[in-house]
Design a protein around this motif. Sequence first.
Motif, PDB file in Angstrom:
ATOM      1  N   VAL A 104       0.844  -1.205   0.000  1.00 41.73           N
ATOM      2  CA  VAL A 104       0.000   0.000   0.000  1.00 41.73           C
ATOM      3  C   VAL A 104       0.877   1.253   0.000  1.00 41.73           C
ATOM      4  O   VAL A 104       0.593   2.227  -0.718  1.00 41.73           O
ATOM      5  N   LEU A 162      -6.194   5.480  -5.254  1.00 41.07           N
ATOM      6  CA  LEU A 162      -7.122   4.937  -4.263  1.00 41.07           C
ATOM      7  C   LEU A 162      -7.679   3.591  -4.702  1.00 41.07           C
ATOM      8  O   LEU A 162      -7.802   2.663  -3.890  1.00 41.07           O
ATOM      9  N   ALA A 163      -8.005   3.467  -5.986  1.00 41.70           N
ATOM     10  CA  ALA A 163      -8.542   2.204  -6.489  1.00 41.70           C
ATOM     11  C   ALA A 163      -7.532   1.078  -6.349  1.00 41.70           C
ATOM     12  O   ALA A 163      -7.868  -0.032  -5.916  1.00 41.70           O
ATOM     13  N   LEU A 166      -7.287   0.059  -2.678  1.00 41.93           N
ATOM     14  CA  LEU A 166      -8.447  -0.723  -2.243  1.00 41.93           C
ATOM     15  C   LEU A 166      -8.416  -2.136  -2.796  1.00 41.93           C
ATOM     16  O   LEU A 166      -8.865  -3.078  -2.137  1.00 41.93           O
ATOM     17  N   THR A 168      -6.018  -4.051  -3.039  1.00 48.58           N
ATOM     18  CA  THR A 168      -5.130  -4.927  -2.267  1.00 48.58           C
ATOM     19  C   THR A 168      -5.783  -5.432  -0.994  1.00 48.58           C
ATOM     20  O   THR A 168      -5.226  -6.288  -0.316  1.00 48.58           O
ATOM     21  N   ILE A 169      -6.966  -4.893  -0.623  1.00 44.62           N
ATOM     22  CA  ILE A 169      -7.676  -5.293   0.596  1.00 44.62           C
ATOM     23  C   ILE A 169      -8.820  -6.208   0.203  1.00 44.62           C
ATOM     24  O   ILE A 169      -9.746  -5.776  -0.492  1.00 44.62           O
ATOM     25  N   VAL A 172     -12.650  -4.976   0.635  1.00 43.32           N
ATOM     26  CA  VAL A 172     -13.188  -3.854  -0.155  1.00 43.32           C
ATOM     27  C   VAL A 172     -12.606  -3.861  -1.559  1.00 43.32           C
ATOM     28  O   VAL A 172     -12.582  -2.826  -2.217  1.00 43.32           O
ATOM     29  N   ARG A 173     -12.132  -5.018  -2.008  1.00 39.14           N
ATOM     30  CA  ARG A 173     -11.524  -5.089  -3.333  1.00 39.14           C
ATOM     31  C   ARG A 173     -12.499  -4.677  -4.428  1.00 39.14           C
ATOM     32  O   ARG A 173     -12.114  -4.061  -5.416  1.00 39.14           O
ATOM     33  N   TRP A 175     -14.741  -2.461  -4.378  1.00 37.62           N
ATOM     34  CA  TRP A 175     -14.822  -1.004  -4.516  1.00 37.62           C
ATOM     35  C   TRP A 175     -13.685  -0.486  -5.402  1.00 37.62           C
ATOM     36  O   TRP A 175     -13.886   0.402  -6.228  1.00 37.62           O
ATOM     37  N   GLY A 176     -12.502  -1.018  -5.216  1.00 39.14           N
ATOM     38  CA  GLY A 176     -11.392  -0.615  -6.071  1.00 39.14           C
ATOM     39  C   GLY A 176     -11.615  -1.004  -7.511  1.00 39.14           C
ATOM     40  O   GLY A 176     -11.338  -0.229  -8.433  1.00 39.14           O
TER      41      GLY A 176
END
Length: 364
Positions: A104, A162-163, A166, A168-169, A172-173, A175-176
Amino acid sequence: MKDLPAWLPDWLNDSVWLIAWAPPWIVSLVLIVAAIALALAVHAVAVRIVRHGFAKRDAFWQAMIARTRRPTRMAFIVAALGAAVSIAPLDVAQAATAKHLLLVMFIILLGWMAMTALDIGAALYMRGFKVDVEDNLLARKHITQIRILRRAMAILIGIFTLALALMTIPGVRQWGVSLLAAGGAASLIVGLALQPLLTNLIAGIQIAVTQPIRIDDAVIVEKEWGNIEEINATYVVVRLWDWRRMVLPLSYFIQTPFQNWTRESAALIGTAMLYVDPSAPVDRLREKLEEIAKASPRWDGKVVNLAVTDITPEVMEVRCLVSARNAPTTFDLRCEVREKMMAFLREELPDAFPKKRLALAAEA
C-alpha cells in the motif's frame, strides 16, 4: 529465528546471532527502526550530493529537488523496510501483514510521485508565459489549458491510486475494481455519488480543449459583468465589477449561454447612445465625437463612428462607437464620451436637447 539470507555480510550475521536470545518482536522492532534510520541517513546524504551537483543550475531545478525530497525519502524507507521484513523473525501472518502495508505504501508512493511529476511538468511549461503584459491572449490560453488539465489529471491520479490501494484489501476489493472498471452494483453507487464531480471534470477537459473561457477573460454571466479569476477542478470564480465573487460550476460554461468579451482579442468596441432633437446637427456631433476620441488616452485609434440609428417624432437616436484595448478601458471610454458629449450639447448646442412639440389648430 528464521535463517538469514546468504548475501548478508559475516559481521552482520554474527551480530544478529548474538541477540538471538531476545524475543522475536524486539528483534523485529530493532530491525525496522534500524532500517528507517539507515534509509533516512542514506537519503540525507543523497540529497546533499544532488544539491551540490545542481547548485549552479537555475531556480527551477532547485525547486524540483525540493519538491521530490519527500517522495524519494519515502521510496528509501519502503526499500529499507522491505529488506528488514525479509530478515525479521516474523510468522506467516505478520509477514503477510507487513508486506501488504509495504505494498500500500508503494502504491501511495507511485501516486505521490506521479502527482509531483505532474506539478513539475505544469510549472515548467507555464514558465514561458506571462500574463502581466498588455498582449497576454496567448499566455492566458495556455495557462488556462494547463491549470484545468493539471487539476483533472490530479483527480484521476488520486482516484486511480485509491482504487489500486483498495484492490489490495480483500474486504473492499470490489470497490477498487468498481472505481477502475465501473462495473457491478458497487460501481453504480460510486457512479451516482461521483456524478457531479465527473460531470464537472469532463466539462473542465472540454473547456481546456475548446477554450470558451480563459483566465482573466471579461464575461457576462447571470446578467453580471466580471473577469474569470479562477478555473478550478469543479468550479469557476468570476470576479465581478464591484469586487464580489460569483462561483459557478464548470458545467455552466458548457450548458448555458454567456458573453465572452475577450474570446479572440481583448480589444472591444463600446457604445454610447444619445437622444437629441431631430433638428440637431449630426455633422457637428460627429466632429465632436472624433475630437473627444483623439484627445482621450483610452482610445486605441481604431474605431470611432457616429450614426443615426432611429428617429421618432420626439427624438433622434444617435449611436457613438469607440474602441479601446480592453473591456475596463472600453467602459471608462464610453462614460467619458457620454459626459463630454452631454457637456458639448449643454454648452454649445442647447437647442439640440429633445423638445415636446404641440401643434395648435388654426383659428377658423
